[in-house]
Design an enzyme around this catalytic site. Structure first.
Site, short mmCIF file in Angstrom:
data_model
loop_
_atom_site.label_atom_id
_atom_site.label_comp_id
_atom_site.label_asym_id
_atom_site.label_seq_id
_atom_site.Cartn_x
_atom_site.Cartn_y
_atom_site.Cartn_z
N GLY A 13 100.98 -43.74 10.94
CA GLY A 13 101.61 -43.63 13.24
C GLY A 13 101.72 -42.14 12.94
O GLY A 13 102.18 -41.69 14.49
N ASN A 15 99.39 -40.67 14.82
CA ASN A 15 98.74 -41.03 16.34
C ASN A 15 99.72 -41.91 16.89
O ASN A 15 100.18 -40.98 18.38
CB ASN A 15 97.47 -42.23 15.63
CG ASN A 15 95.95 -41.56 15.43
OD1 ASN A 15 95.43 -40.86 16.77
ND2 ASN A 15 95.35 -41.80 14.50
N LEU A 86 95.82 -53.17 10.62
CA LEU A 86 95.45 -53.09 9.74
C LEU A 86 95.03 -55.18 10.28
O LEU A 86 94.57 -55.61 9.42
CB LEU A 86 95.70 -52.73 8.55
CG LEU A 86 95.48 -51.65 8.37
CD1 LEU A 86 96.07 -51.34 6.57
CD2 LEU A 86 94.58 -50.26 8.72
N ASN A 103 91.39 -49.82 20.57
CA ASN A 103 91.69 -49.64 18.90
C ASN A 103 90.90 -48.22 19.15
O ASN A 103 89.81 -47.79 19.26
CB ASN A 103 90.79 -50.47 17.80
CG ASN A 103 90.95 -49.98 16.33
OD1 ASN A 103 91.61 -49.57 16.18
ND2 ASN A 103 90.14 -50.01 16.24
N HIS A 105 88.72 -46.26 15.46
CA HIS A 105 88.39 -46.00 14.54
C HIS A 105 87.65 -44.54 13.85
O HIS A 105 87.52 -43.76 14.75
CB HIS A 105 87.13 -47.43 14.32
CG HIS A 105 86.82 -47.54 12.92
ND1 HIS A 105 87.04 -48.62 12.88
CD2 HIS A 105 85.65 -47.07 12.41
CE1 HIS A 105 86.49 -48.65 10.75
NE2 HIS A 105 85.79 -47.56 11.04
N ASP A 146 85.85 -53.91 14.22
CA ASP A 146 84.88 -52.93 14.82
C ASP A 146 84.00 -53.01 15.93
O ASP A 146 82.79 -52.35 15.79
CB ASP A 146 84.69 -52.22 13.92
CG ASP A 146 86.40 -51.71 12.53
OD1 ASP A 146 86.65 -51.96 14.06
OD2 ASP A 146 85.97 -51.62 11.41
N GLU A 175 91.11 -37.63 17.02
CA GLU A 175 92.16 -38.32 16.93
C GLU A 175 92.86 -37.73 18.23
O GLU A 175 93.38 -38.31 18.87
CB GLU A 175 92.76 -39.53 15.92
CG GLU A 175 91.44 -40.22 15.66
CD GLU A 175 92.28 -40.69 14.14
OE1 GLU A 175 91.49 -42.04 13.71
OE2 GLU A 175 93.19 -40.22 13.81
#
Ligand code: GAR
Length: 190
Positions: A13, A15, A86, A103, A105, A146, A175
Protein backbone atom coordinates in the site's frame (compact mmCIF):
# COMPACT_ATOMS: atom_id res chain seq x y z
CA UNK A 1 -18.90 19.57 -4.35
CA UNK A 2 -16.61 17.09 -2.64
CA UNK A 3 -15.48 14.08 -4.67
CA UNK A 4 -14.93 10.84 -2.80
CA UNK A 5 -12.34 8.20 -3.54
CA UNK A 6 -12.10 4.57 -2.44
CA UNK A 7 -8.72 2.89 -2.80
CA UNK A 8 -8.59 -0.88 -3.36
CA UNK A 9 -5.27 -2.51 -2.42
CA UNK A 10 -4.08 -6.03 -1.62
CA UNK A 11 -0.56 -5.55 -0.27
CA UNK A 12 1.95 -3.07 1.07
CA UNK A 13 0.00 0.00 0.00
CA UNK A 14 2.81 2.50 -0.58
CA UNK A 15 0.79 3.99 -3.46
CA UNK A 16 -2.33 4.12 -1.30
CA UNK A 17 -0.38 6.00 1.39
CA UNK A 18 1.04 8.40 -1.20
CA UNK A 19 -2.45 9.13 -2.57
CA UNK A 20 -3.94 9.63 0.92
CA UNK A 21 -1.13 12.06 1.82
CA UNK A 22 -1.52 13.94 -1.48
CA UNK A 23 -5.22 14.69 -0.84
CA UNK A 24 -4.94 15.13 2.94
CA UNK A 25 -5.49 18.91 2.96
CA UNK A 26 -7.68 18.99 -0.14
CA UNK A 27 -11.13 20.42 0.58
CA UNK A 28 -12.79 19.03 -2.53
CA UNK A 29 -11.28 15.52 -2.72
CA UNK A 30 -11.50 12.98 0.09
CA UNK A 31 -10.08 9.47 0.35
CA UNK A 32 -13.07 7.99 2.16
CA UNK A 33 -11.93 4.42 2.58
CA UNK A 34 -9.41 1.73 1.80
CA UNK A 35 -10.72 -1.70 0.81
CA UNK A 36 -8.53 -4.78 0.95
CA UNK A 37 -9.24 -8.43 0.24
CA UNK A 38 -6.59 -9.42 2.80
CA UNK A 39 -6.90 -8.85 6.53
CA UNK A 40 -3.08 -8.96 6.88
CA UNK A 41 -2.37 -6.40 4.14
CA UNK A 42 0.02 -3.70 5.37
CA UNK A 43 -2.08 -1.11 3.55
CA UNK A 44 -4.61 -1.40 6.40
CA UNK A 45 -1.96 -0.31 8.93
CA UNK A 46 -1.04 2.63 6.74
CA UNK A 47 -4.69 3.68 6.37
CA UNK A 48 -5.26 3.46 10.12
CA UNK A 49 -2.24 5.65 10.88
CA UNK A 50 -3.50 8.23 8.38
CA UNK A 51 -7.05 8.19 9.79
CA UNK A 52 -8.75 6.56 6.80
CA UNK A 53 -11.18 3.69 7.50
CA UNK A 54 -9.97 0.32 6.24
CA UNK A 55 -12.44 -2.41 5.32
CA UNK A 56 -11.59 -6.06 4.67
CA UNK A 57 -13.69 -7.68 1.97
CA UNK A 58 -12.66 -11.34 1.71
CA UNK A 59 -12.36 -13.11 -1.64
CA UNK A 60 -15.92 -14.53 -1.48
CA UNK A 61 -17.33 -10.99 -1.56
CA UNK A 62 -15.76 -10.31 -4.95
CA UNK A 63 -17.90 -12.86 -6.78
CA UNK A 64 -21.20 -10.99 -7.00
CA UNK A 65 -19.83 -7.71 -5.62
CA UNK A 66 -23.23 -6.87 -4.12
CA UNK A 67 -22.00 -6.10 -0.59
CA UNK A 68 -19.08 -4.08 -1.95
CA UNK A 69 -21.48 -2.04 -4.07
CA UNK A 70 -23.51 -1.30 -0.94
CA UNK A 71 -20.40 -0.27 0.95
CA UNK A 72 -19.34 2.12 -1.82
CA UNK A 73 -22.81 3.68 -1.94
CA UNK A 74 -22.73 4.14 1.82
CA UNK A 75 -19.48 6.11 1.51
CA UNK A 76 -20.79 8.01 -1.57
CA UNK A 77 -17.77 6.94 -3.62
CA UNK A 78 -17.29 8.73 -6.96
CA UNK A 79 -14.04 7.11 -8.10
CA UNK A 80 -12.46 3.74 -7.34
CA UNK A 81 -8.67 3.74 -7.47
CA UNK A 82 -6.85 0.42 -7.68
CA UNK A 83 -3.35 0.51 -6.20
CA UNK A 84 -1.83 -2.96 -6.18
CA UNK A 85 -5.21 -4.70 -6.02
CA UNK A 86 -4.96 -8.26 -7.24
CA UNK A 87 -8.49 -9.69 -7.46
CA UNK A 88 -10.80 -9.41 -10.42
CA UNK A 89 -13.40 -6.65 -10.11
CA UNK A 90 -16.93 -8.05 -10.56
CA UNK A 91 -18.65 -7.03 -13.81
CA UNK A 92 -21.59 -5.65 -11.82
CA UNK A 93 -19.28 -3.06 -10.24
CA UNK A 94 -17.91 -2.10 -13.66
CA UNK A 95 -21.48 -1.39 -14.75
CA UNK A 96 -22.30 0.69 -11.68
CA UNK A 97 -19.05 2.69 -12.05
CA UNK A 98 -18.54 3.09 -15.82
CA UNK A 99 -15.18 4.84 -16.41
CA UNK A 100 -15.03 5.41 -12.66
CA UNK A 101 -12.58 2.62 -11.85
CA UNK A 102 -8.92 3.14 -12.64
CA UNK A 103 -5.82 1.03 -12.20
CA UNK A 104 -2.08 1.56 -12.23
CA UNK A 105 0.11 -1.10 -13.80
CA UNK A 106 3.90 -1.19 -13.35
CA UNK A 107 4.81 -1.58 -17.04
CA UNK A 108 4.24 0.04 -20.40
CA UNK A 109 1.07 -1.83 -21.36
CA UNK A 110 0.30 -3.75 -23.50
CA UNK A 111 3.74 -5.12 -22.63
CA UNK A 112 3.95 -7.26 -19.50
CA UNK A 113 0.26 -7.19 -18.65
CA UNK A 114 -2.45 -9.78 -18.18
CA UNK A 115 -3.46 -12.29 -15.54
CA UNK A 116 -0.64 -13.22 -13.18
CA UNK A 117 1.50 -10.24 -14.21
CA UNK A 118 1.77 -8.02 -11.16
CA UNK A 119 4.31 -6.36 -8.90
CA UNK A 120 7.79 -7.89 -8.92
CA UNK A 121 6.86 -10.52 -11.52
CA UNK A 122 6.57 -7.70 -14.04
CA UNK A 123 10.00 -6.29 -13.18
CA UNK A 124 11.61 -9.74 -13.35
CA UNK A 125 10.14 -10.30 -16.82
CA UNK A 126 11.35 -6.87 -17.96
CA UNK A 127 14.92 -7.60 -16.81
CA UNK A 128 14.90 -11.11 -18.35
CA UNK A 129 13.85 -9.59 -21.68
CA UNK A 130 16.69 -7.01 -21.41
CA UNK A 131 14.30 -4.14 -22.01
CA UNK A 132 15.90 -0.72 -22.34
CA UNK A 133 12.91 1.00 -20.79
CA UNK A 134 9.94 0.36 -18.54
CA UNK A 135 7.34 2.57 -16.92
CA UNK A 136 3.78 2.90 -15.71
CA UNK A 137 0.34 2.76 -17.29
CA UNK A 138 -2.72 4.31 -15.68
CA UNK A 139 -5.86 3.00 -17.34
CA UNK A 140 -9.60 2.57 -17.00
CA UNK A 141 -10.69 -0.84 -15.91
CA UNK A 142 -12.67 -3.17 -18.14
CA UNK A 143 -13.54 -6.85 -17.84
CA UNK A 144 -10.14 -8.00 -19.13
CA UNK A 145 -6.99 -7.77 -17.00
CA UNK A 146 -4.88 -4.73 -18.00
CA UNK A 147 -6.78 -4.08 -21.24
CA UNK A 148 -8.88 -1.04 -20.37
CA UNK A 149 -8.39 2.25 -22.19
CA UNK A 150 -5.06 3.90 -21.26
CA UNK A 151 -5.20 7.30 -19.56
CA UNK A 152 -1.50 8.00 -19.08
CA UNK A 153 1.94 6.45 -19.47
CA UNK A 154 5.37 7.50 -18.20
CA UNK A 155 8.69 5.91 -19.06
CA UNK A 156 11.98 5.30 -17.27
CA UNK A 157 15.24 4.26 -18.84
CA UNK A 158 16.92 1.03 -17.78
CA UNK A 159 20.57 0.04 -17.86
CA UNK A 160 21.96 -3.42 -18.58
CA UNK A 161 22.98 -3.63 -14.90
CA UNK A 162 19.52 -2.91 -13.48
CA UNK A 163 18.14 -5.70 -11.26
CA UNK A 164 14.39 -6.26 -10.80
CA UNK A 165 14.72 -4.30 -7.53
CA UNK A 166 16.26 -1.35 -9.41
CA UNK A 167 13.44 -1.44 -11.95
CA UNK A 168 10.87 -1.58 -9.14
CA UNK A 169 12.46 1.50 -7.53
CA UNK A 170 12.38 3.47 -10.79
CA UNK A 171 8.79 2.43 -11.54
CA UNK A 172 7.60 3.20 -8.01
CA UNK A 173 9.11 6.69 -8.28
CA UNK A 174 7.00 7.28 -11.40
CA UNK A 175 3.90 5.93 -9.66
CA UNK A 176 4.35 8.28 -6.69
CA UNK A 177 4.94 11.26 -8.97
CA UNK A 178 2.10 10.76 -11.42
CA UNK A 179 -0.78 8.74 -9.94
CA UNK A 180 -2.15 11.40 -7.52
CA UNK A 181 -2.19 14.32 -10.01
CA UNK A 182 -3.75 12.13 -12.70
CA UNK A 183 -6.48 11.15 -10.21
CA UNK A 184 -6.98 14.83 -9.36
CA UNK A 185 -7.28 15.77 -13.03
CA UNK A 186 -9.74 12.96 -13.69
CA UNK A 187 -11.92 14.01 -10.76
CA UNK A 188 -12.34 17.43 -12.34
CA UNK A 189 -14.20 15.78 -15.22
CA UNK A 190 -16.55 13.73 -12.99
C1 GAR B 1 2.54 -1.18 -7.73
O1 GAR B 1 3.78 -1.15 -8.37
C2 GAR B 1 1.43 -1.33 -8.74
O2 GAR B 1 1.71 -0.74 -9.97
C3 GAR B 1 1.37 -2.84 -8.88
O3 GAR B 1 1.54 -3.33 -7.58
C4 GAR B 1 2.41 -2.45 -6.87
C5 GAR B 1 1.79 -2.20 -5.52
O4 GAR B 1 2.70 -1.53 -4.69
N1 GAR B 1 0.12 -3.25 -9.46
C6 GAR B 1 0.01 -4.30 -10.27
O5 GAR B 1 0.95 -5.01 -10.56
C7 GAR B 1 -1.39 -4.55 -10.80
N2 GAR B 1 -1.36 -5.49 -11.89
P1 GAR B 1 2.21 -0.82 -3.37
O6 GAR B 1 1.32 -1.83 -2.62
O7 GAR B 1 3.44 -0.50 -2.59
O8 GAR B 1 1.44 0.39 -3.76
Amino acid sequence: MTKNIAIFASGSGSNAENIIRYFKENESVKVKLVVSNRSDAFVLERAKLLGVPGVVCPKSMWVSGEEIEKLLKEYKVDLIVLAGFLLRIPDSLLHVYPNRIINIHPSLLPKYGGKGMYGDRVHEAVVTAREKESGITIHYLNEHFDEGEPIFQATCELTAEDTPEDVARKVHALEYEYYPPIIEKLLQTI
